[in-house]
Design a protein around this motif. Structure first.
Motif, PDB file in Angstrom:
ATOM      1  N   VAL A 172      32.204  37.551  39.488  1.00  0.00           N
ATOM      2  CA  VAL A 172      33.190  36.502  39.281  1.00  0.00           C
ATOM      3  C   VAL A 172      34.576  37.081  39.586  1.00  0.00           C
ATOM      4  CG1 VAL A 172      33.472  36.965  36.806  1.00  0.00           C
ATOM      5  CG2 VAL A 172      34.000  34.704  37.689  1.00  0.00           C
ATOM      6  N   VAL A 173      35.400  36.266  40.233  1.00  0.00           N
ATOM      7  CA  VAL A 173      36.785  36.643  40.490  1.00  0.00           C
ATOM      8  C   VAL A 173      37.647  35.790  39.575  1.00  0.00           C
ATOM      9  CG1 VAL A 173      38.644  36.745  42.171  1.00  0.00           C
ATOM     10  CG2 VAL A 173      36.308  37.252  42.885  1.00  0.00           C
ATOM     11  N   ILE A 174      38.448  36.452  38.766  1.00  0.00           N
ATOM     12  CA  ILE A 174      39.328  35.748  37.842  1.00  0.00           C
ATOM     13  C   ILE A 174      40.758  35.930  38.320  1.00  0.00           C
ATOM     14  CG2 ILE A 174      40.165  35.635  35.468  1.00  0.00           C
ATOM     15  CD1 ILE A 174      37.347  36.537  34.609  1.00  0.00           C
ATOM     16  N   ALA A 175      41.364  34.816  38.730  1.00  0.00           N
ATOM     17  CA  ALA A 175      42.719  34.862  39.277  1.00  0.00           C
ATOM     18  C   ALA A 175      43.781  34.629  38.200  1.00  0.00           C
ATOM     19  CB  ALA A 175      42.870  33.820  40.389  1.00  0.00           C
ATOM     20  N   HIS A 176      43.502  33.720  37.276  1.00  0.00           N
ATOM     21  CA  HIS A 176      44.462  33.375  36.220  1.00  0.00           C
ATOM     22  C   HIS A 176      43.750  33.428  34.868  1.00  0.00           C
ATOM     23  CE1 HIS A 176      47.303  32.081  39.273  1.00  0.00           C
ATOM     24  NE2 HIS A 176      46.296  31.461  39.863  1.00  0.00           N
ATOM     25  N   PRO A 177      43.628  34.621  34.306  1.00  0.00           N
ATOM     26  CA  PRO A 177      42.854  34.767  33.065  1.00  0.00           C
ATOM     27  C   PRO A 177      43.393  33.941  31.898  1.00  0.00           C
ATOM     28  CG  PRO A 177      44.029  36.786  33.584  1.00  0.00           C
ATOM     29  CD  PRO A 177      44.189  35.879  34.754  1.00  0.00           C
ATOM     30  N   GLU A 178      44.674  33.709  31.877  1.00  0.00           N
ATOM     31  CA  GLU A 178      45.258  32.943  30.775  1.00  0.00           C
ATOM     32  C   GLU A 178      44.848  31.468  30.816  1.00  0.00           C
ATOM     33  OE1 GLU A 178      47.910  32.871  34.288  1.00  0.00           O
ATOM     34  OE2 GLU A 178      46.977  34.500  33.195  1.00  0.00           O
ATOM     35  N   GLU A 179      44.329  30.989  31.960  1.00  0.00           N
ATOM     36  CA  GLU A 179      43.924  29.592  32.108  1.00  0.00           C
ATOM     37  C   GLU A 179      42.409  29.447  32.266  1.00  0.00           C
ATOM     38  OE1 GLU A 179      46.060  28.101  35.477  1.00  0.00           O
ATOM     39  OE2 GLU A 179      47.983  28.788  34.701  1.00  0.00           O
ATOM     40  N   SER A 180      41.665  30.526  32.138  1.00  0.00           N
ATOM     41  CA  SER A 180      40.248  30.533  32.460  1.00  0.00           C
ATOM     42  C   SER A 180      39.363  30.588  31.216  1.00  0.00           C
ATOM     43  CB  SER A 180      39.933  31.742  33.350  1.00  0.00           C
ATOM     44  OG  SER A 180      38.559  31.926  33.489  1.00  0.00           O
ATOM     45  N   GLU A 181      38.432  29.638  31.121  1.00  0.00           N
ATOM     46  CA  GLU A 181      37.469  29.657  30.022  1.00  0.00           C
ATOM     47  C   GLU A 181      36.478  30.813  30.196  1.00  0.00           C
ATOM     48  OE1 GLU A 181      35.635  25.867  29.289  1.00  0.00           O
ATOM     49  OE2 GLU A 181      37.552  24.826  29.534  1.00  0.00           O
ATOM     50  N   ILE A 182      36.154  31.142  31.439  1.00  0.00           N
ATOM     51  CA  ILE A 182      35.259  32.270  31.707  1.00  0.00           C
ATOM     52  C   ILE A 182      35.927  33.571  31.264  1.00  0.00           C
ATOM     53  CG2 ILE A 182      34.128  33.628  33.510  1.00  0.00           C
ATOM     54  CD1 ILE A 182      33.742  30.978  35.026  1.00  0.00           C
ATOM     55  N   GLU A 240      38.166  33.914  28.985  1.00  0.00           N
ATOM     56  CA  GLU A 240      38.183  33.919  27.521  1.00  0.00           C
ATOM     57  C   GLU A 240      36.822  34.334  26.966  1.00  0.00           C
ATOM     58  OE1 GLU A 240      38.819  30.812  23.812  1.00  0.00           O
ATOM     59  OE2 GLU A 240      39.596  30.274  25.785  1.00  0.00           O
ATOM     60  N   ALA A 241      35.748  33.793  27.530  1.00  0.00           N
ATOM     61  CA  ALA A 241      34.405  34.136  27.067  1.00  0.00           C
ATOM     62  C   ALA A 241      34.077  35.603  27.313  1.00  0.00           C
ATOM     63  CB  ALA A 241      33.365  33.246  27.748  1.00  0.00           C
ATOM     64  N   MET A 242      34.582  36.152  28.423  1.00  0.00           N
ATOM     65  CA  MET A 242      34.328  37.557  28.766  1.00  0.00           C
ATOM     66  C   MET A 242      35.355  38.493  28.137  1.00  0.00           C
ATOM     67  SD  MET A 242      33.281  37.309  32.795  1.00  0.00           S
ATOM     68  CE  MET A 242      32.987  39.080  32.922  1.00  0.00           C
ATOM     69  N   GLU A 243      36.363  37.936  27.465  1.00  0.00           N
ATOM     70  CA  GLU A 243      37.450  38.704  26.854  1.00  0.00           C
ATOM     71  C   GLU A 243      38.229  39.487  27.905  1.00  0.00           C
ATOM     72  OE1 GLU A 243      35.921  40.968  23.573  1.00  0.00           O
ATOM     73  OE2 GLU A 243      35.030  39.195  22.640  1.00  0.00           O
ATOM     74  N   VAL A 244      38.488  38.834  29.051  1.00  0.00           N
ATOM     75  CA  VAL A 244      39.234  39.429  30.155  1.00  0.00           C
ATOM     76  C   VAL A 244      40.674  38.944  30.086  1.00  0.00           C
ATOM     77  CG1 VAL A 244      39.505  39.373  32.663  1.00  0.00           C
ATOM     78  CG2 VAL A 244      37.245  39.669  31.663  1.00  0.00           C
ATOM     79  N   THR A 245      41.630  39.878  30.170  1.00  0.00           N
ATOM     80  CA  THR A 245      43.043  39.510  30.119  1.00  0.00           C
ATOM     81  C   THR A 245      43.788  39.831  31.406  1.00  0.00           C
ATOM     82  OG1 THR A 245      43.590  41.640  29.120  1.00  0.00           O
ATOM     83  CG2 THR A 245      43.145  39.797  27.606  1.00  0.00           C
ATOM     84  N   GLU A 246      43.127  40.496  32.359  1.00  0.00           N
ATOM     85  CA  GLU A 246      43.756  40.841  33.625  1.00  0.00           C
ATOM     86  C   GLU A 246      42.985  40.226  34.785  1.00  0.00           C
ATOM     87  OE1 GLU A 246      44.679  44.943  34.303  1.00  0.00           O
ATOM     88  OE2 GLU A 246      44.851  45.322  32.166  1.00  0.00           O
TER      89      GLU A 246
END
Length: 65
Positions: free
Chosen positions: A38-48, A50-56
C-alpha cells in the motif's frame, strides 16, 4: 542492484543494497518475506494509515512474516 525488503518493525518497503537499516525507524530487522503493498500519500487523511498506525507518507507492506 537493489533488493526490495520490508522492515519488520514499521512495515516500510525499502529498496536496499546489502545490510542496511530502516531509515524510518532505525531497525536492522529487514525481510524479503512479506505480502501486500500500500502507498500512503496523506496519512493524516487515511483510514488505512490510521488502522496501520502509520504517521508518515510512504510504501508499506500489509503482511510481514
Amino acid at each position: 542492484m537493489a533488493t526490495r525488503l520490508v522492515c519488520r518493525d514499521c512495515h516500510r518497503v525499502l529498496d536496499v543494497e546489502g545490510d542496511e537499516q530502516c531509515p524510518a525507524c532505525g531497525s536492522n530487522s529487514l525481510t524479503e518475506d512479506w505480502a501486500g503493498y500500500v502507498v500512503i500519500a496523506h496519512p493524516e487523511e487515511s483510514e488505512i494509515a490510521e488502522a496501520m498506525e502509520v504517521t508518515e507518507a510512504g510504501r508499506y507492506a500489509l503482511k510481514v512474516r
